[in-house]
Scaffold this active site. Structure first.
Site, PDB file in Angstrom:
ATOM      1  N   GLU A 153       0.830  -1.213   0.000  1.00 15.30           N
ATOM      2  CA  GLU A 153       0.000   0.000   0.000  1.00 15.30           C
ATOM      3  C   GLU A 153       0.859   1.256   0.000  1.00 15.30           C
ATOM      4  O   GLU A 153       1.828   1.347   0.751  1.00 15.30           O
ATOM      5  CB  GLU A 153      -0.909  -0.006   1.232  1.00 15.30           C
ATOM      6  CG  GLU A 153      -2.274   0.555   0.957  1.00 15.30           C
ATOM      7  CD  GLU A 153      -3.024  -0.284  -0.068  1.00 15.30           C
ATOM      8  OE1 GLU A 153      -3.115   0.157  -1.226  1.00 15.30           O
ATOM      9  OE2 GLU A 153      -3.516  -1.367   0.283  1.00 15.30           O
ATOM     10  N   GLY A 202     -16.684   5.921  -3.440  1.00 11.97           N
ATOM     11  CA  GLY A 202     -15.881   6.373  -2.315  1.00 11.97           C
ATOM     12  C   GLY A 202     -15.384   5.262  -1.421  1.00 11.97           C
ATOM     13  O   GLY A 202     -14.845   5.512  -0.349  1.00 11.97           O
ATOM     14  N   GLU A 215      -6.634   9.953 -14.944  1.00 10.11           N
ATOM     15  CA  GLU A 215      -6.718  10.232 -13.505  1.00 10.11           C
ATOM     16  C   GLU A 215      -5.794  11.389 -13.115  1.00 10.11           C
ATOM     17  O   GLU A 215      -6.177  12.294 -12.373  1.00 10.11           O
ATOM     18  CB  GLU A 215      -6.332   8.972 -12.722  1.00 10.11           C
ATOM     19  CG  GLU A 215      -6.809   8.958 -11.295  1.00 10.11           C
ATOM     20  CD  GLU A 215      -8.253   8.501 -11.156  1.00 10.11           C
ATOM     21  OE1 GLU A 215      -8.974   9.165 -10.397  1.00 10.11           O
ATOM     22  OE2 GLU A 215      -8.659   7.518 -11.780  1.00 10.11           O
ATOM     23  N   SER A 266     -13.419   4.612 -10.133  1.00  9.93           N
ATOM     24  CA  SER A 266     -13.021   5.512 -11.227  1.00  9.93           C
ATOM     25  C   SER A 266     -12.113   4.798 -12.219  1.00  9.93           C
ATOM     26  O   SER A 266     -12.296   4.915 -13.436  1.00  9.93           O
ATOM     27  CB  SER A 266     -12.347   6.769 -10.680  1.00  9.93           C
ATOM     28  OG  SER A 266     -11.180   6.465  -9.957  1.00  9.93           O
ATOM     29  N   ASP A 279      -4.015   0.706  -9.765  1.00  6.64           N
ATOM     30  CA  ASP A 279      -5.445   0.442  -9.923  1.00  6.64           C
ATOM     31  C   ASP A 279      -5.790   0.081 -11.355  1.00  6.64           C
ATOM     32  O   ASP A 279      -6.451  -0.929 -11.627  1.00  6.64           O
ATOM     33  CB  ASP A 279      -6.261   1.652  -9.480  1.00  6.64           C
ATOM     34  CG  ASP A 279      -6.120   1.944  -8.000  1.00  6.64           C
ATOM     35  OD1 ASP A 279      -5.534   1.099  -7.290  1.00  6.64           O
ATOM     36  OD2 ASP A 279      -6.580   3.002  -7.557  1.00  6.64           O
TER      37      ASP A 279
END
Length: 388
Positions: free
Chosen positions: A33, A124, A162, A130, A174
């Protein structure tokens, strides 16, 4: 949603038949992460929560978009010649960005489209709604206009949308996970080189449970860009003595030896997380390949602790989910996933214990936070694709 339902909904909205239907998955990151923009390794999977689409070519130069998730917006019409970011165009700025950069790359899109969208990724939630939409639009355009595109090119255009159209300074993980996903496999991706391997995901008697805080997270409004800037500053400070471009190039020994060059305690913590998380991700891959799920779970736990104390991106909601999950029978590991500051956490749970797990974690979360979380089982799937 199946293809016949998609076609039926498309006809209800636009009054004509769709040419094709499509699906683009969401993603969760098992571990790794805040490493993707630090030149490190990540281990995401594409999941069956995602974005569905139906589309047809038009004879004119008009783009018509409709989202079942934003029915109140109705059909949004955009001239093909006007692919600029406009606030009033709301969610359609994502498809506009993809189309803009495809045209900029020299691909011919010479007529408009009608596009119907339905997504079952909670907005969210940090499960990449997205990016899922960006890759869906890429696959739609590729099919309708018979473009000869490498999938990696679509992934890069999604990231470009993005970063340069929407204005979120995110990494490539992503879009890569969503575009390149494979059934029952995780993707071990070196974000510095974009070299990747598919790692078979044999969880034995366990499942990945997604725990949604139901605290909405707006990536562009979060401290995400601040964390990225802190890491970039740390790299520039380390470059006084080290020939590196990213934190992902460092091992722990080198970082410890030269961390004195970083002049701010917070930046030291941010950089330490990036370096250690990179090492954990490599170890997690080895654990998966060896079938050592207990070891994999311990790495998940360590990742969350680092994200809490060194990167400081968790917060009450994510910590409550992870800490409560650790206490439950049948749980091998749990951690936040995504950018943090809300969104989702994940847990590796014995499938026979899932209902007890959801009840206990949900009850504790509601006591602490004041409202309920949501739970989903993460089913791993392939990347963005044409359905029919």
């Amino acid at each position: 949603m199946n293809t016949s339902q998609l076609r039926e909904k498309f006809k209800e909205v636009f009054g004509v038949e769709a040419d094709h239907t499509f699906f683009s998955p969401g993603r969760i990151n098992l571990i790794g992460e805040h490493t993707d923009y630090n030149g490190g390794n990540v281990l995401p999977v594409a999941i069956t929560l995602g974005t569905y689409g139906a589309a047809r070519k038009r004879d004119d130069k008009v783009l018509r978009f409709f989202s079942a998730n934003f029915e109140e917006k109705g059909i949004i019409e955009v001239p093909l010649e006007n692919l600029r970011f406009e606030n009033e165009h709301n969610w359609t700025n994502y498809p506009k960005g993809v189309l803009h950069f495809l045209q900029e790359a020299g691909h011919t899109i010479d007529s408009g489209m009608d596009i119907y969208i339905y997504g079952n990724i909670p907005n969210g939630s940090g499960l990449s709604s997205s990016s899922s939409l960006e890759l869906l639009i890429g696959v739609i355009v590729e099919k309708l206009y018979d473009l000869k595109l490498e999938r990696l090119d679509l992934v890069k255009i999604g990231k470009q949308t993005e970063n340069d159209f929407i204005g979120v300074n995110s990494g490539i993980m992503d879009q890569f996970a969503i575009g390149m996903g494979a059934d029952q496999c995780a993707i071990y991706l070196d974000t510095n080189t974009l070299k990747y391997d598919l790692v078979p995901l044999d969880l034995k008697d366990n499942v990945v449970v997604i725990m949604n805080t139901n605290k909405r997270r707006e990536l562009s409004d979060s401290k995400y860009n601040e964390r990225r800037a802190e890491c970039e500053t740390a790299v520039s400070e380390l470059q006084e003595k080290l020939d590196i471009q990213t934190l992902g190039e460092l091992d722990l020994w080198t970082f410890d030896a030269y961390s004195y060059l970083i002049k701010d305690e917070n930046r030291i913590k941010r950089a330490r997380h990036a370096v250690l998380e990179n090492q954990r991700t490599l170890q997690a891959r080895k654990a998966l390949e060896a079938g050592e799920l207990e070891g994999f779970g311990r790495l998940m736990n360590a990742s969350h602790v680092s994200l809490k104390y060194d990167y400081e991106v968790t917060g009450l909601e994510l910590d409550t989910l992870a800490h409560t999950a650790w206490e439950q029978e049948g749980v091998l590991g749990a951690r936040m996933t995504g950018a943090g500051f809300g969104g989702c956490a994940i847990a590796l749970v014995n499938k026979d214990k899932v209902e007890d797990f959801k009840k206990a974690v949900g009850q504790r979360y509601e006591e602490v936070v004041g409202y309920a979380p949501s739970f989903y089982i993460a089913e791993v799937t392939g990347g963005s694709r044409v359905l029919d």
